[in-house]
Scaffold this active site. Sequence first.
Site, short mmCIF file in Angstrom:
data_model
loop_
_atom_site.label_atom_id
_atom_site.label_comp_id
_atom_site.label_asym_id
_atom_site.label_seq_id
_atom_site.Cartn_x
_atom_site.Cartn_y
_atom_site.Cartn_z
N LEU A 451 -24.60 -4.26 3.97
CA LEU A 451 -24.85 -4.59 5.38
C LEU A 451 -24.79 -3.35 6.26
CD1 LEU A 451 -22.76 -7.87 5.66
CD2 LEU A 451 -25.24 -7.69 5.73
N GLY A 452 -23.87 -2.47 5.96
CA GLY A 452 -23.73 -1.28 6.79
C GLY A 452 -22.61 -0.42 6.26
N GLY A 454 -19.63 2.67 7.60
CA GLY A 454 -19.00 3.41 8.69
C GLY A 454 -18.42 4.71 8.16
N GLY A 455 -17.54 5.28 8.95
CA GLY A 455 -16.95 6.57 8.60
C GLY A 455 -16.22 6.54 7.28
N SER A 456 -15.52 5.47 7.00
CA SER A 456 -14.71 5.43 5.78
C SER A 456 -14.92 4.16 4.98
CB SER A 456 -13.23 5.54 6.16
OG SER A 456 -12.92 4.51 7.09
N SER A 457 -15.93 3.44 5.36
CA SER A 457 -16.09 2.14 4.67
C SER A 457 -17.55 1.80 4.39
CB SER A 457 -15.48 1.04 5.55
OG SER A 457 -16.27 0.92 6.71
N VAL A 459 -19.80 -1.94 3.95
CA VAL A 459 -19.68 -3.39 4.10
C VAL A 459 -20.84 -4.05 3.36
CG1 VAL A 459 -19.51 -5.30 5.73
CG2 VAL A 459 -18.58 -3.07 6.35
N LYS A 473 -15.66 -5.74 3.21
CA LYS A 473 -15.48 -4.38 3.71
C LYS A 473 -14.61 -3.63 2.70
CE LYS A 473 -14.04 -1.72 7.76
NZ LYS A 473 -13.72 -1.78 9.18
N ASP A 568 -11.96 1.28 20.03
CA ASP A 568 -13.24 1.84 19.51
C ASP A 568 -14.38 0.86 19.79
OD1 ASP A 568 -14.98 3.58 18.32
OD2 ASP A 568 -14.56 2.88 16.27
#
Length: 765
Positions: A451-452, A454-457, A459, A473, A568
Amino acid sequence: MSRYLSQDRRGADGNIEGAGSLSRSTSTIRSMVDASDDEEDEDNIIGPPKLSDFGSNLLNESANHSGTFTKFRGLGMAHSPRVTQRIDGPGGNNIVSHRNGSSPSSSSIFGSTVYNPARPSSMTTVNNLKHEDSSRISTVKNDVLNRTLERRRLSRTASSLSNPPTVNSIDLKDHEVNIEKIKQTIRDETTSKLLERRAKRFLNLERRNRLGPAKRTSMTSSLITSEMDDLLIQRDAKGEVEQQDREMTPQVDYSNIVFGDLNPFQYVNKYNIPMEELPQISKVYIEKRKEENRRVALRKHSSSSLNVVSNSSQYWANKGNYDDKSEENEKPVADLLGPAIRHSDQTGTSGPLPPRTPVQLNESNHNVMKQELPAHNNENYNVNKLIRKREVLANLNVNQKEPELKKPKNNLEQLDKPAIIKRVEIQEPKPSKKNTSIVINNEEYEKIELLGSGGSSKVYKVRDSSKKVFALKRVAIDMFEESSVESFKGEIALLEKLKNQERVVQLYNYALESSVLYLIMECGDYDLSVMLRERLNKPLDTEFVRYYAREISHCVKVVHDVGIVHSDLKPANFIFVKGTLKIIDFGIANAVPEHTVNIYRETQIGTPNYMAPEALVAMNYTNGESNVSRWKVGKPSDVWSLGCIIYQMVYGKPPYASFQGNDRIRAIIKPSVKIEYPSVKEGVTVPNSIIELIKVCLNRDPNKRVDVDGMLNSTFLSPILVSEAFVRDLVKNAVEYGIKQGDVSITTIDALANDVIEKLSEYRI
Ligand SMILES: Nc1ncnc2c1ncn2[C@@H]1O[C@H](COP(=O)(O)OP(=O)(O)OP(=O)(O)O)[C@@H](O)[C@H]1O
């Protein structure tokens, strides 16, 4: 031959044995007339067939008398100077032949015959004459011989009386006439013989053509041979085969010629066919090309028909009707059977042949396929093939689901091979177990898609055993970094705290394994950043801004109401779950202790574009680099972030987005850098109510910044809607009140205004 010539010569010189040699020559002729020509080999003939010994004798005799030997040599037939030479012997002009000086050979005025020791010297020109013709010729020749003998006898008598021999001019004329007759006869015979041989050669050639090139099989050739024999037998039975068919000039049927890549001219050259046959062969060629073109056109048509019909169960239901040989059924069959298959290359026949149909082959139909095809003629063969094919097809267990097989090649071998069934099984690809599923607290989840990240993950969309969809996640945690561990533990704790909150994405399951944190959450469809990108080039829609500004405010209110600061907030952290906007990513969120305005975080911050100045100042950014890891956050920081998001909804980008890199951070921190609020956005007026709301959110002083409730109660997010009548009524009442009261104090006016404002709250929308 030379043996006879010598005898004749001796006779001419006065040897009384001459008559004997002549009669011997005559008998030789007779025996040769009756001889079979089976052993004849035309290839051995260099020139036309040689003249009989008898003929040579006569000619020599004639030449002796007339002195016109050259006249006879000029008959237009080839005479080999290599093997023949004239010898002017004492007896007159004679011809003897030499081959390599010593080899016996034959020669005549018509040419020479290559010496063949395996074959007696013979008169190839007359050995196949009909008996009556031979007798007739013999009679004529005997008559000439008798006259010659008589003449010689008289000549010798005269010589003995010392009288010079005289030649009677009438006798000489008779001789010449007779010789002409003989020559004509021999010419006729020669022509007939040549025609016969040519016909024979064509017949052989025809067979060779039918058999095709070397690739033919014995089965094919025997089939074709028997086919030709059967053709003859059939024709015999019909009385079509006349005696003349077996004679020297049979009609050659060119209709079965297989040209391959050759054109008629090349074909004639390749097979040494006389040029006079070229027109007929060309005609056949043109016909074949026409037929071929017609078949190609039919094939195109039938293949498109096939597509339409092959899916029809009616077609398969009707397959039993193939036995019906009526014309109505012929066309559908031809169409359904698909492209015509040329069958002529090997058999010399042509015509459409049903293609291989996907079949279930069983023992019986296999046998049917294996049976030899019947003998056929051109016209009937195609019909027979079609009927036969229909019979075969009728016995087959046709499986319409089978994929269509390739069309067979154009040869008979293909017919005898059982059709190969290609079974295509379509299977869904089995997902590899590797990395496609994960077990969290005894529940197995299967990955569907990413799905997407991020900086450290990362999903993923996943589903459990009951096929319910979730978001997984997966966060890599630095186990040696205490703050990192605590941070993600905090996220779990906050999500647990926010359980059952409608505006917060739900956490269902989680596990920490080998430095990896797994969170199983409610799955969203897409996030707000996607939606804002979609609207980028569209004109400002204040209702759209109002609606989504209110939505994000509601989400943050829920979080703030439980004492949590997100820290955030950005468009990507709001996701749509079945149409409802929900807040996600509490990685750097933290609970704010009761009665505490700000807290200090010791972790990396999020996106500067949406970060409040107080947060950046707390991080002590100097020259773009933070020299402290401790930074201050509070609820007003989230409001600043909300103000930035609403600003982006109106103007297309966050307030300080035009600054790049560290300039952006400095601009955010620096109070002198003012945020611009254009009243018109690409031709559309920006309502003051929106600008006012954004301004109260982006107040540099966090203490003067509006809170989420204030945002939600703002004119823009909570406008008052009154009717025209309401306004008229309000104005009328105010004027009447002033007239009655006379003098109205300021205090009274304020109280009245508050009264009205209170009333208007009922009109908030
Ligand atoms: N529950 C979810 N349902 C659908 N999509 C999600 C969900 N959670 C996260 N995503 C998608 O994954 C992306 C990254 O998720 P998330 O923000 O939680 O990761 P992150 O590592 O914290 O990112 P960052 O550090 O940049 O904030 C999100 O922007 C969103 O598009």
